[in-house]
Write a protein that holds these residues in place. Structure first.
Motif, PDB file in Angstrom:
ATOM      1  N   UNK A   1      31.521  58.583  22.064  1.00  0.00           N
ATOM      2  CA  UNK A   1      30.215  58.254  22.633  1.00  0.00           C
ATOM      3  C   UNK A   1      29.308  59.466  22.432  1.00  0.00           C
ATOM      4  N   UNK A   2      28.623  59.504  21.306  1.00  0.00           N
ATOM      5  CA  UNK A   2      27.869  60.693  20.925  1.00  0.00           C
ATOM      6  C   UNK A   2      26.683  60.921  21.860  1.00  0.00           C
ATOM      7  N   UNK A   3      26.658  62.076  22.509  1.00  0.00           N
ATOM      8  CA  UNK A   3      25.545  62.444  23.381  1.00  0.00           C
ATOM      9  C   UNK A   3      24.465  63.088  22.516  1.00  0.00           C
ATOM     10  N   UNK A   4      23.352  62.368  22.352  1.00  0.00           N
ATOM     11  CA  UNK A   4      22.254  62.860  21.516  1.00  0.00           C
ATOM     12  C   UNK A   4      21.458  63.946  22.213  1.00  0.00           C
ATOM     13  N   UNK A   5      21.254  63.805  23.504  1.00  0.00           N
ATOM     14  CA  UNK A   5      20.470  64.802  24.228  1.00  0.00           C
ATOM     15  C   UNK A   5      20.953  64.890  25.665  1.00  0.00           C
ATOM     16  N   UNK A   6      20.796  66.079  26.235  1.00  0.00           N
ATOM     17  CA  UNK A   6      21.148  66.344  27.635  1.00  0.00           C
ATOM     18  C   UNK A   6      20.056  67.254  28.177  1.00  0.00           C
ATOM     19  N   UNK A   7      19.101  66.668  28.878  1.00  0.00           N
ATOM     20  CA  UNK A   7      17.903  67.395  29.262  1.00  0.00           C
ATOM     21  C   UNK A   7      17.703  67.340  30.777  1.00  0.00           C
ATOM     22  N   UNK A   8      17.103  68.374  31.353  1.00  0.00           N
ATOM     23  CA  UNK A   8      16.759  68.318  32.780  1.00  0.00           C
ATOM     24  C   UNK A   8      15.643  67.315  33.013  1.00  0.00           C
ATOM     25  N   UNK A   9      15.619  66.693  34.198  1.00  0.00           N
ATOM     26  CA  UNK A   9      14.586  65.699  34.493  1.00  0.00           C
ATOM     27  C   UNK A   9      13.275  66.362  34.872  1.00  0.00           C
ATOM     28  N   UNK A  10      13.317  67.645  35.199  1.00  0.00           N
ATOM     29  CA  UNK A  10      12.095  68.353  35.595  1.00  0.00           C
ATOM     30  C   UNK A  10      12.159  69.785  35.106  1.00  0.00           C
ATOM     31  N   UNK A  11      10.987  70.376  34.923  1.00  0.00           N
ATOM     32  CA  UNK A  11      10.928  71.780  34.534  1.00  0.00           C
ATOM     33  C   UNK A  11      11.423  72.658  35.681  1.00  0.00           C
ATOM     34  N   UNK A  12      11.700  73.906  35.355  1.00  0.00           N
ATOM     35  CA  UNK A  12      12.226  74.835  36.361  1.00  0.00           C
ATOM     36  C   UNK A  12      11.074  75.371  37.221  1.00  0.00           C
ATOM     37  N   UNK A  13      11.194  75.217  38.524  1.00  0.00           N
ATOM     38  CA  UNK A  13      10.236  75.805  39.460  1.00  0.00           C
ATOM     39  C   UNK A  13      10.944  75.996  40.798  1.00  0.00           C
ATOM     40  N   UNK A  14      10.344  76.798  41.668  1.00  0.00           N
ATOM     41  CA  UNK A  14      10.936  77.080  42.984  1.00  0.00           C
ATOM     42  C   UNK A  14       9.824  77.326  43.991  1.00  0.00           C
ATOM     43  N   UNK A  15      10.182  77.207  45.276  1.00  0.00           N
ATOM     44  CA  UNK A  15       9.219  77.469  46.334  1.00  0.00           C
ATOM     45  C   UNK A  15       8.245  76.344  46.581  1.00  0.00           C
ATOM     46  N   UNK A  16       8.579  75.112  46.181  1.00  0.00           N
ATOM     47  CA  UNK A  16       7.707  73.956  46.404  1.00  0.00           C
ATOM     48  C   UNK A  16       8.354  73.062  47.457  1.00  0.00           C
ATOM     49  N   UNK A  17       7.579  72.731  48.516  1.00  0.00           N
ATOM     50  CA  UNK A  17       8.112  71.959  49.632  1.00  0.00           C
ATOM     51  C   UNK A  17       7.263  70.719  49.840  1.00  0.00           C
ATOM     52  N   UNK A  18       7.811  69.807  50.649  1.00  0.00           N
ATOM     53  CA  UNK A  18       7.048  68.623  51.056  1.00  0.00           C
ATOM     54  C   UNK A  18       6.097  69.042  52.177  1.00  0.00           C
ATOM     55  N   UNK A  19       4.816  68.701  52.019  1.00  0.00           N
ATOM     56  CA  UNK A  19       3.809  69.104  53.002  1.00  0.00           C
ATOM     57  C   UNK A  19       2.987  67.905  53.427  1.00  0.00           C
ATOM     58  N   UNK A  20       2.422  68.019  54.640  1.00  0.00           N
ATOM     59  CA  UNK A  20       1.554  66.963  55.166  1.00  0.00           C
ATOM     60  C   UNK A  20       0.161  67.550  55.394  1.00  0.00           C
ATOM     61  N   UNK A  21      -0.842  66.905  54.814  1.00  0.00           N
ATOM     62  CA  UNK A  21      -2.228  67.353  54.983  1.00  0.00           C
ATOM     63  C   UNK A  21      -2.733  66.858  56.343  1.00  0.00           C
ATOM     64  N   UNK A  22      -3.081  67.790  57.238  1.00  0.00           N
ATOM     65  CA  UNK A  22      -3.511  67.440  58.589  1.00  0.00           C
ATOM     66  C   UNK A  22      -5.021  67.248  58.691  1.00  0.00           C
TER      67      UNK A  22
END
Length: 810
Positions: A30-51
């Protein structure tokens, strides 16, 4: 087949890294043609609520937002997005965050306002190309949660290139089954539970074509909410499989296809007119499909029809008139087994391809129709609500599961390695095969999801890949290499290629499929051999000549400013054999000779100062043919693709093997060529025969040269005169010293000549020509005397006068 690695590991989670998993799958076939991350690399991003959102002074497009990031107090962030408003939940890059591309987020003053972070769009996070506004998250997204964890962005997308025989791996559960077999990891069950019917409604279905549909299961569900949002986890999985979310009902159907490998269809029950009938199409019947295309069906295409007419192309695509929409309240679920032969090639007939047809034409598990109906029912009820009815399951005709015998000794011999019975049994257990072991033999019943297991070699292939191709030893050849002499009287096609390449020709490789109009133009073939499933409308028939491909390639290059071209092709042509024309076309009645064709266009030589520029003509290409085949003879003939009067048949030993000539002016005009190319086409077989080397003694005596000029009728072919003299030299002692007899000059009277026709040797009539021949005489035993030379010239003139009424020009 593209899918999420997290989705795969929810069923089989071996102790491999992502790279190791790809390697093991590839080594298992079963030849794996590609193995890629679903998102670019980043850090320090959280879920926020605009008040709160307020306008920044003196800035029309900037707002200052009070944002809850899950900390003790809200932070102030300046934002320029047009869709920001109080109450939404969005990604927030806090101070110290690192975004894709190495962007560091710092606290700063903007228009006199403190900004402690950044509200992000999907584009800024590298999730998509959408930069129209902020990425809006679900209203129940946990504030302060790491965005990578909430959206499972540490996942990877795997794309597997499957061979056509492995239809069982066109699903996540199919790949998981392989992973479990390869790694010995447990395969977690799907967990399908029957859904109890709440109503008794059923939609009657009649199967009129058992050769089209072997099993048909369906179920009515009433009172669904088509406006219900698709759960985020379903959207996420189908997006990472390369599909676009549409609506809950459509998304659930697509999700089940990706997960279980079974295409299903959801009908809007209120749009179905009466009972359904599964049958072959009828002439003149048409259907508007979900993609907006309206197609004509015939008796070779299966349909699902109601009382009004065809409502769906069976196993390919649904129709628009019964499609679900946001107003749908009642649905009918369908899960059928369509015979692969009944689906194969039908989608290509309409110049499109679908995921459903891709699976059904390769074979879909016919034992799990009801289970899959239950699974999709549960998902629809959970997401959209509704009241399901009972499952209607009709089994008409299913593929037989004929047991296959595997002999251990044959397995060892084919794989070239020692394999024990325990290893074979373990491999079969891991892949889920049901088998009986009888000493050194295994009787295996193919699973219902495997359509590629038919013979013993198929099972041996399974053993090899599950044990591991890397474990098959590489043995060096044990037979001593022996040099074999090449036959002197034979050459191969590569020698012909080399000869043409040295003559300045470039090899082309064209399709054997051509347009019917090309066959008519170049071969006058109004009944070409049609292709049953053409890959394109302009490649619908088999070629009977190579000229069409060469001229087409020439026109393509001339349109791109090519001024000089010499090209050739060696390939098969396809013709009906007139001797057995009534025989079956696939096996007999078809002639497939290999031909050689060439083309010369533009200047004969590259432009340079030493020689004047001139275009390639008939005699240049004729010379190339003669270099390929010195024994070739040429005779004037007409050809539908060649210029009248500028074409000739090529003969060897009296048999026609091809032609050479200038392209017909109408084809030159049709292909918009500024100059007329010269072409040739020959059978390959006569070119492969070579004359054996023959010893000829070198004479010690000087040759004697005589020139003669004769007048003959315009219609007399020179080749016939040369052949007559050559034959005489073999039978007459007077020409025993003849070494060469060749034409070196031709003269014709001017068309407007006013000379009076007289029976004189020196007067040339309008229908005559003067031919000057050079005669070379040389003997290896003695000098050629004047008397010998005069006798030889006299013999030549006698034969020319006798056979061709030639007159000696004095």
């Amino acid at each position: 087949m593209q899918f999420s690695e997290h989705w795969l590991r929810s069923y089989a989670d071996p102790p491999f890294s992502s790279e190791q998993l790809s390697e093991r799958l590839t080594m298992a076939g079963l030849e794996v043609e590609s193995n890629e991350p679903v998102a670019a690399d980043f850090s320090g991003v959280v879920v926020a609520c605009v008040k709160r959102v307020e306008q920044v002074a003196n800035a029309d497009r900037l707002t200052v937002c009070a944002v809850d990031i899950g900390a003790a107090k809200t932070v102030s962030i300046v934002c320029g997005a047009s869709n920001v408003e109080a109450g939404i939940r969005v990604p927030c890059a806090v101070v110290g965050a690192v975004l894709p591309g190495g962007v560091h987020i710092k606290a700063m003053m903007m228009r006199g306002v403190q900004s402690d972070g950044m509200l992000c769009s999907a584009h800024e996070l590298g999730l998509s190309d959408d930069h129209s506004g902020l990425l809006i998250l679900d209203a129940n997204a946990p504030v302060g949660a790491d965005l990578r964890d909430y959206l499972a962005l540490d996942d990877r997308k795997l794309t597997i290139k499957l061979t056509p025989d492995r239809a069982d791996c066109l699903s996540v559960i199919g790949i998981a089954r392989e992973v479990a077999a390869i790694a010995g990891a447990p395969l977690l069950p799907i967990g399908i539970a029957p859904v109890s019917p709440v109503i008794v409604d059923q939609l009657p279905v009649t199967i009129e074509a058992p050769d089209l549909c072997g099993r048909f299961a369906g179920r009515v569900i009433r009172g669904v909410d088509a406006h219900a949002p698709t759960p985020r986890w379903i959207e996420q999985r189908i997006e990472r499989s390369g599909q676009r979310p549409i609506s809950a009902l459509v998304d659930i159907s697509n999700y089940v296809m990706l997960e279980l490998g079974r295409p299903t269809h959801v009908f809007d029950l209120d749009k179905v007119q009466g009972p359904l009938t599964v049958r072959w199409g009828r002439a003149g019947e048409q259907i508007e499909l979900l993609n907006g295309q309206t197609v004509q069906v015939d008796s070779s295409v299966g349909v699902i029809a109601d009382q009004v007419g065809a409502a769906a192309l069976a196993g390919i695509m649904g129709g628009s008139k019964t499609a679900v929409s946001l107003q749908t309240r009642n649905v009918y679920l369908e899960a059928a087994f369509w015979w692969p032969d009944a689906i194969r090639g039908r989608a290509r007939k309409y110049n499109f391809s679908t995921d459903a047809a891709h699976r059904f034409e390769r074979g879909v598990d016919f034992a799990t129709n009801v289970d899959h109906i239950e699974y999709i029912t549960q998902l629809i009820v959970d997401v959209c609500g509704g009241q399901p009815g009972p499952v209607d399951d009709q089994v008409i005709a299913l593929p037989p599961r004929t047991p296959i015998t595997l002999r251990l000794a044959r397995c060892q011999r084919i794989l070239g390695m020692p394999i024990s019975a325990d290893q074979v049994a373990a491999a079969f257990r891991r892949i889920g095969f049901i088998f009986e072991q009888r000493d050194q033999q295994f009787l295996v019943t193919p699973p219902t999801f495997r359509f590629d297991l038919e013979i013993e070699e198929d099972l041996i292939s399974e053993v090899a890949r599950l044990i591991g191709y890397q474990h098959i030893p590489a043995h060096p050849p044990r037979v001593p290499a022996v040099m074999l002499a090449e036959p002197e009287a034979q050459r191969n096609s590569h020698d012909v290629r080399r000869a043409l390449s040295l003559a300045g020709y470039t090899e082309l490789i064209n399709y054997s499929f051509v347009d019917a109009a090309s066959e008519l133009d170049f071969a006058a073939n109004d009944a070409p051999i049609a292709v049953l499933n053409p890959i394109a409308s302009h490649l619908s028939v088999m070629r009977s000549t190579l000229l069409g491909g060469l001229v087409g390639a020439l026109a393509y290059n001339v349109n791109r400013k090519t001024v000089r071209a010499r090209m050739f092709e060696i390939g098969r042509v396809y013709r009906r054999d007139p001797l057995v024309q009534d025989g079956p076309l696939q096996t007999q009645g078809l002639d497939q000779p290999i031909r050689v064709a060439g083309l010369a266009y533009g200047p004969n030589d590259d432009e340079q100062w030493g020689t004047p520029t001139r275009d390639s003509d008939f005699f240049d290409v004729k010379g190339d043919v003669q270099r390929l085949l010195p024994s070739a003879q040429f005779e004037s003939e007409q050809h539908p693709a060649l210029h009248p009067g500028r074409s000739a048949a090529v003969q060897v030993g009296g048999h026609r093997i091809g032609f050479v000539g200038q392209l017909h002016p109408r084809l030159q005009q049709r292909y918009e060529l500024s100059k007329c190319p010269v072409v040739f086409e020959l059978d390959l077989a006569p070119l492969l025969a070579l004359p054996l080397p023959r010893h000829v003694a070198i004479s010690r005596f000087q040759p004697v040269q005589r020139d003669v000029s004769v007048t003959v009728g315009e219609a007399i072919p020179v080749q016939a005169m040369l052949d007559a003299v050559d034959l005489l030299s073999c039978t007459s002692g007077r020409l025993s010293a003849l070494r060469e007899f060749r034409l070196f000059d031709v003269y014709r009277a001017q068309p407007n000549s006013s000379k009076v026709a007289e029976a004189s040797a020196n007067v040339l009539l309008n229908n005559e020509k003067n031919l000057a021949f050079r005669i070379i005489l040389q003997d290896t035993e003695r000098p050629v005397s004047d008397a010998d030379a005069d006798s030889a010239v006299a013999a030549i003139l006698e034969i020319l006068e006798e056979k061709f009424a030639a007159r000696l020009r004095r």
